[in-house]
Scaffold this motif. Structure first.
Motif, PDB file in Angstrom:
ATOM      1  N   LEU A 165      76.809  33.675  21.401  1.00  0.00           N
ATOM      2  CA  LEU A 165      77.032  33.073  20.081  1.00  0.00           C
ATOM      3  C   LEU A 165      75.930  32.095  19.694  1.00  0.00           C
ATOM      4  CD1 LEU A 165      80.826  32.133  20.269  1.00  0.00           C
ATOM      5  CD2 LEU A 165      79.793  34.309  19.571  1.00  0.00           C
ATOM      6  N   GLY A 166      75.786  31.879  18.391  1.00  0.00           N
ATOM      7  CA  GLY A 166      74.830  30.889  17.887  1.00  0.00           C
ATOM      8  C   GLY A 166      75.431  29.502  17.734  1.00  0.00           C
ATOM      9  N   ASN A 167      76.716  29.334  18.061  1.00  0.00           N
ATOM     10  CA  ASN A 167      77.383  28.032  17.896  1.00  0.00           C
ATOM     11  C   ASN A 167      76.853  26.997  18.890  1.00  0.00           C
ATOM     12  OD1 ASN A 167      79.160  30.335  17.217  1.00  0.00           O
ATOM     13  ND2 ASN A 167      80.547  28.751  16.505  1.00  0.00           N
ATOM     14  N   ALA A 168      77.205  25.746  18.638  1.00  0.00           N
ATOM     15  CA  ALA A 168      77.021  24.717  19.669  1.00  0.00           C
ATOM     16  C   ALA A 168      78.068  24.983  20.745  1.00  0.00           C
ATOM     17  CB  ALA A 168      77.216  23.331  19.068  1.00  0.00           C
TER      18      ALA A 168
ATOM     19  N   ARG B  61      72.387  26.685  36.724  1.00  0.00           N
ATOM     20  CA  ARG B  61      72.593  28.127  36.505  1.00  0.00           C
ATOM     21  C   ARG B  61      73.379  28.400  35.230  1.00  0.00           C
ATOM     22  NH1 ARG B  61      73.794  30.196  42.512  1.00  0.00           N
ATOM     23  NH2 ARG B  61      75.420  31.262  41.361  1.00  0.00           N
ATOM     24  N   LEU B  62      74.351  27.551  34.949  1.00  0.00           N
ATOM     25  CA  LEU B  62      75.078  27.695  33.683  1.00  0.00           C
ATOM     26  C   LEU B  62      74.147  27.490  32.497  1.00  0.00           C
ATOM     27  CD1 LEU B  62      78.483  25.891  34.269  1.00  0.00           C
ATOM     28  CD2 LEU B  62      78.179  28.146  33.206  1.00  0.00           C
ATOM     29  N   MET B  63      73.262  26.517  32.612  1.00  0.00           N
ATOM     30  CA  MET B  63      72.329  26.253  31.514  1.00  0.00           C
ATOM     31  C   MET B  63      71.394  27.444  31.299  1.00  0.00           C
ATOM     32  SD  MET B  63      71.437  22.210  31.969  1.00  0.00           S
ATOM     33  CE  MET B  63      71.012  21.911  30.274  1.00  0.00           C
ATOM     34  N   ASP B  64      70.984  28.078  32.400  1.00  0.00           N
ATOM     35  CA  ASP B  64      70.103  29.248  32.265  1.00  0.00           C
ATOM     36  C   ASP B  64      70.799  30.377  31.510  1.00  0.00           C
ATOM     37  OD1 ASP B  64      67.921  28.148  33.473  1.00  0.00           O
ATOM     38  OD2 ASP B  64      68.405  28.918  35.482  1.00  0.00           O
ATOM     39  N   VAL B  65      72.089  30.553  31.796  1.00  0.00           N
ATOM     40  CA  VAL B  65      72.810  31.652  31.158  1.00  0.00           C
ATOM     41  C   VAL B  65      73.177  31.327  29.709  1.00  0.00           C
ATOM     42  CG1 VAL B  65      74.947  32.985  31.228  1.00  0.00           C
ATOM     43  CG2 VAL B  65      73.718  32.499  33.345  1.00  0.00           C
TER      44      VAL B  65
ATOM     45  N   PRO C  55      69.214  30.124  27.566  1.00  0.00           N
ATOM     46  CA  PRO C  55      67.984  30.568  28.231  1.00  0.00           C
ATOM     47  C   PRO C  55      66.727  30.103  27.501  1.00  0.00           C
ATOM     48  CG  PRO C  55      69.130  32.424  27.183  1.00  0.00           C
ATOM     49  CD  PRO C  55      70.040  31.236  27.091  1.00  0.00           C
ATOM     50  N   ASP C  56      66.792  29.929  26.188  1.00  0.00           N
ATOM     51  CA  ASP C  56      65.599  29.548  25.435  1.00  0.00           C
ATOM     52  C   ASP C  56      65.464  28.043  25.243  1.00  0.00           C
ATOM     53  OD1 ASP C  56      65.002  32.245  25.240  1.00  0.00           O
ATOM     54  OD2 ASP C  56      66.267  32.462  23.460  1.00  0.00           O
ATOM     55  N   GLN C  57      66.349  27.271  25.877  1.00  0.00           N
ATOM     56  CA  GLN C  57      66.280  25.811  25.801  1.00  0.00           C
ATOM     57  C   GLN C  57      66.218  25.321  24.363  1.00  0.00           C
ATOM     58  OE1 GLN C  57      64.046  23.825  28.719  1.00  0.00           O
ATOM     59  NE2 GLN C  57      64.078  25.487  30.178  1.00  0.00           N
TER      60      GLN C  57
ATOM     61  N   PRO D 277      75.307  11.013  38.866  1.00  0.00           N
ATOM     62  CA  PRO D 277      73.840  10.870  38.967  1.00  0.00           C
ATOM     63  C   PRO D 277      73.103  12.108  39.499  1.00  0.00           C
ATOM     64  CG  PRO D 277      74.905   8.833  39.624  1.00  0.00           C
ATOM     65  CD  PRO D 277      76.000   9.853  39.454  1.00  0.00           C
ATOM     66  N   PRO D 278      73.621  12.801  40.530  1.00  0.00           N
ATOM     67  CA  PRO D 278      72.876  13.988  40.993  1.00  0.00           C
ATOM     68  C   PRO D 278      72.735  15.064  39.903  1.00  0.00           C
ATOM     69  CG  PRO D 278      74.595  13.385  42.573  1.00  0.00           C
ATOM     70  CD  PRO D 278      74.798  12.519  41.373  1.00  0.00           C
ATOM     71  N   LEU D 279      73.764  15.193  39.044  1.00  0.00           N
ATOM     72  CA  LEU D 279      73.661  16.186  37.968  1.00  0.00           C
ATOM     73  C   LEU D 279      72.602  15.767  36.961  1.00  0.00           C
ATOM     74  CD1 LEU D 279      77.429  17.033  37.175  1.00  0.00           C
ATOM     75  CD2 LEU D 279      75.945  17.945  38.968  1.00  0.00           C
ATOM     76  N   LEU D 280      72.612  14.495  36.594  1.00  0.00           N
ATOM     77  CA  LEU D 280      71.648  14.001  35.608  1.00  0.00           C
ATOM     78  C   LEU D 280      70.220  14.183  36.120  1.00  0.00           C
ATOM     79  CD1 LEU D 280      73.382  10.645  34.524  1.00  0.00           C
ATOM     80  CD2 LEU D 280      73.634  12.922  33.527  1.00  0.00           C
ATOM     81  N   ARG D 281      70.038  13.870  37.390  1.00  0.00           N
ATOM     82  CA  ARG D 281      68.712  13.949  37.995  1.00  0.00           C
ATOM     83  C   ARG D 281      68.214  15.392  37.995  1.00  0.00           C
ATOM     84  NH1 ARG D 281      69.799  11.667  43.346  1.00  0.00           N
ATOM     85  NH2 ARG D 281      70.792  10.099  42.044  1.00  0.00           N
ATOM     86  N   ALA D 282      69.086  16.320  38.430  1.00  0.00           N
ATOM     87  CA  ALA D 282      68.670  17.722  38.521  1.00  0.00           C
ATOM     88  C   ALA D 282      68.312  18.274  37.143  1.00  0.00           C
ATOM     89  CB  ALA D 282      69.788  18.557  39.155  1.00  0.00           C
ATOM     90  N   VAL D 283      69.100  17.930  36.145  1.00  0.00           N
ATOM     91  CA  VAL D 283      68.856  18.454  34.800  1.00  0.00           C
ATOM     92  C   VAL D 283      67.584  17.841  34.218  1.00  0.00           C
ATOM     93  CG1 VAL D 283      69.784  18.508  32.449  1.00  0.00           C
ATOM     94  CG2 VAL D 283      71.278  19.032  34.388  1.00  0.00           C
ATOM     95  N   ARG D 284      67.404  16.567  34.459  1.00  0.00           N
ATOM     96  CA  ARG D 284      66.176  15.908  33.973  1.00  0.00           C
ATOM     97  C   ARG D 284      64.949  16.537  34.635  1.00  0.00           C
ATOM     98  NH1 ARG D 284      63.792  11.958  36.496  1.00  0.00           N
ATOM     99  NH2 ARG D 284      65.646  11.015  37.403  1.00  0.00           N
ATOM    100  N   ARG D 285      65.032  16.733  35.943  1.00  0.00           N
ATOM    101  CA  ARG D 285      63.884  17.317  36.661  1.00  0.00           C
ATOM    102  C   ARG D 285      63.586  18.731  36.212  1.00  0.00           C
ATOM    103  NH1 ARG D 285      65.023  14.861  42.609  1.00  0.00           N
ATOM    104  NH2 ARG D 285      64.207  12.785  42.158  1.00  0.00           N
ATOM    105  N   ALA D 286      64.630  19.438  35.743  1.00  0.00           N
ATOM    106  CA  ALA D 286      64.400  20.793  35.242  1.00  0.00           C
ATOM    107  C   ALA D 286      63.805  20.764  33.835  1.00  0.00           C
ATOM    108  CB  ALA D 286      65.714  21.578  35.251  1.00  0.00           C
ATOM    109  N   GLY D 287      63.585  19.559  33.307  1.00  0.00           N
ATOM    110  CA  GLY D 287      62.958  19.426  31.991  1.00  0.00           C
ATOM    111  C   GLY D 287      63.902  19.732  30.844  1.00  0.00           C
ATOM    112  N   ARG D 288      65.200  19.674  31.122  1.00  0.00           N
ATOM    113  CA  ARG D 288      66.173  20.027  30.075  1.00  0.00           C
ATOM    114  C   ARG D 288      66.774  18.785  29.442  1.00  0.00           C
ATOM    115  NH1 ARG D 288      68.234  25.186  29.329  1.00  0.00           N
ATOM    116  NH2 ARG D 288      67.489  26.744  30.801  1.00  0.00           N
TER     117      ARG D 288
END
Ligand code: TRP
Ligand code: MN
Length: 452
Positions: free
Chosen positions: A284-287, A303-307, A310-312, A333-344
């Motif tokens: 879907l194109g929704n938020a 992995r959820l973010m990738d699915v 995918p186009d960020q 904090p571990p979630l925030l860190r991982a997502v930040r490091r992935a550039g998302r």
């Protein structure tokens, strides 16, 4: 996961938390009728919300998403919707004014009818029946007939949503939300509470500022932003038969959109990567929102973010964390860190309600106001520590004068809960507790914005 997405491609995936309908013919007939009805939401509005959320993800605005745990078919008329809407307006004005931060207003409303359950069945006095799964699926009365999933409820949900949405559009655009009306948003039972008084002071200052600006020659009538708000709708996309039947293709953008709400979210129990709900929402194109509880690992989230994104794309994903007040410091904090490091840069939003539900000494499902605040503080602290932006609040409230959550300035106790406990589902903040929460967040936001 198959690569070709269709509104129906979820059907070849495992669908948790969905009812099994006995009368498949009646179900198909309902789906056919729903798919011929107009979409409740239009693609242009969805793009606009996505732009607003993109601003949140850049740290330029704050997301306020709230409403009932579950709406009910029995709550007819204007009262409940109007009272919920006015509390959201009050909270928004507190945040906008005190923190000088634009607020994106999203209701859990006009479609929030389906509930995930921990058990498929419920036992009372030795009788076992299917669990109540929300008014779009079955009835809450403990009888075999009421608990039988009934496909015609999908059509009732559609018409309820359309009625509610029509009222919300009128309230948002038709003068009710005009800043000149700020004094009218306080319900009588809130007016005399400490938060009510504090709000009235703030409303006085707004009224004075408007009068001052107008005396200086500023023409308020020509400033449409003062007279209306953008208000968006959202619900958990749980009943995929309903969602699929309202999915529409837009020729102009070349995208598919869920037509039941601007924003749809995945629950903590339905975010399995290979599950039907993820499969449906990814197309879907929704938020899209995703609830993340304490069991979510950094890897799950990435992995959820990738699915799902995918186009960020900016404004696409809202990650709604619900860790519980005692686990937020440890799990977030571990979630925030991982997502930040992935550039998302998703929107990060705090649901301080669902990780903090307890049973009172006299048997009520309740939440402590203090715990809710504690989780929020932990959420802001974790973002401060990781250098990410704490972008929003997701909460359960009602504009009515209920007694479902303990504490707050009214100091509601276990004994006090029975007075007006009306929720068929989770305990909600009442009008004054919601305002109190807004004042608390405003103080934190103000400090955060000051320090840049
Ligand atoms: N339209 C602006 C906004 O939504 C200002 C505004 C008008 C407003 N009515 C409001 C803000 C009610 C908060 C509440 O921010
Ligand atoms: Mn709930």
């Amino acid at each position: 996961m198959s690569l070709v997405w269709q509104p129906s491609s979820w059907r070849s995936h495992t669908a948790l938390q969905m009812p099994s309908y006995h009368d498949t013919h009646a179900l198909q007939e309902t789906e056919r009728r729903l798919s011929g009805l107009p979409s409740l939401i239009f693609p242009g509005e969805i793009s606009q919300l996505r732009e607003r959320l993109a601003a949140v993800s850049r740290g330029e605005a704050f997301l306020l998403q709230g409403g009932d745990c579950a709406e009910s078919f029995d709550e007819y008329g204007q009262g409940p919707v109007e009272s919920t809407f006015r509390v959201i307006l009050q909270m928004a004005v507190v945040l906008t004014y005190a923190a000088a931060c634009p607020v994106v207003k999203v209701g859990r409303i006009a479609g929030q009818f389906a509930k995930p359950r921990s058990s498929d069945t419920e036992v009372q006095d030795g009788v076992t029946l299917p669990s109540y799964r929300g008014d779009i699926i079955n009835g809450s009365a403990f009888t075999a007939q009421a608990r039988q999933p009934d496909p015609t409820r999908l059509l009732t949900a559609y018409s309820h949503s359309a009625t509610t949405l029509n009222l919300l559009r009128a309230l948002a655009q038709g003068g009710f939300a005009d800043l000149h009306e700020v004094h009218r948003w306080t319900a009588d039972f809130v007016r005399s509470s400490p938060q009510g008084e504090r709000f009235e002071e703030l409303a006085d200052r707004i009224t004075q500022s408007l009068a001052f600006m107008e005396a200086c020659g500023f023409d308020a009538r020509r400033t449409p932003q003062l007279h209306a708000v953008e208000f968006y709708t959202s619900h958990e996309a749980l009943l995929l038969h309903y969602e699929e039947a309202l999915t529409r293709f837009n020729e102009r953008t070349g995208n598919w959109y869920g037509g039941s709400a601007h924003m749809l979210w995945l629950g903590e129990r339905t975010r399995r990567l290979d599950g039907a709900h993820v499969e449906y929402l990814r197309g879907l194109g929704n938020a899209i929102g995703v609830k993340l509880g304490p069991s979510a690992s950094p890897d799950d989230v990435l992995r959820l973010m990738d699915v799902l994104d995918p186009d960020q794309e900016p404004g696409r994903l809202v990650l709604i964390t619900r860790m519980g007040s005692d686990r937020v410091a440890d799990r977030l904090p571990p979630l925030l860190r991982a997502v930040r490091r992935a550039g998302r840069t998703p929107v990060w939003c705090c649901d301080p309600m669902h990780g903090n539900t307890v049973t009172s000494s006299n048997g009520f499902k309740t939440r402590d106001f203090e715990r809710i605040l504690q989780e929020l503080r932990g959420f802001f602290a974790a973002h401060g520590q990781e250098g990410t932006y704490a972008g929003g609040l997701h909460f359960e409230m009602t504009g009515q004068d209920v007694t479902e959550c303990r504490g707050g300035a009214q100091e509601l106790t276990d004994e006090g809960l029975s007075a007006r406990y009306r929720s068929a589902c989770d305990p909600r903040l009442n009008g004054s507790q919601s305002l109190e929460l807004a004042f608390q967040i405003a103080a934190v936001l103000k400090a955060a914005h000051k320090s840049g």
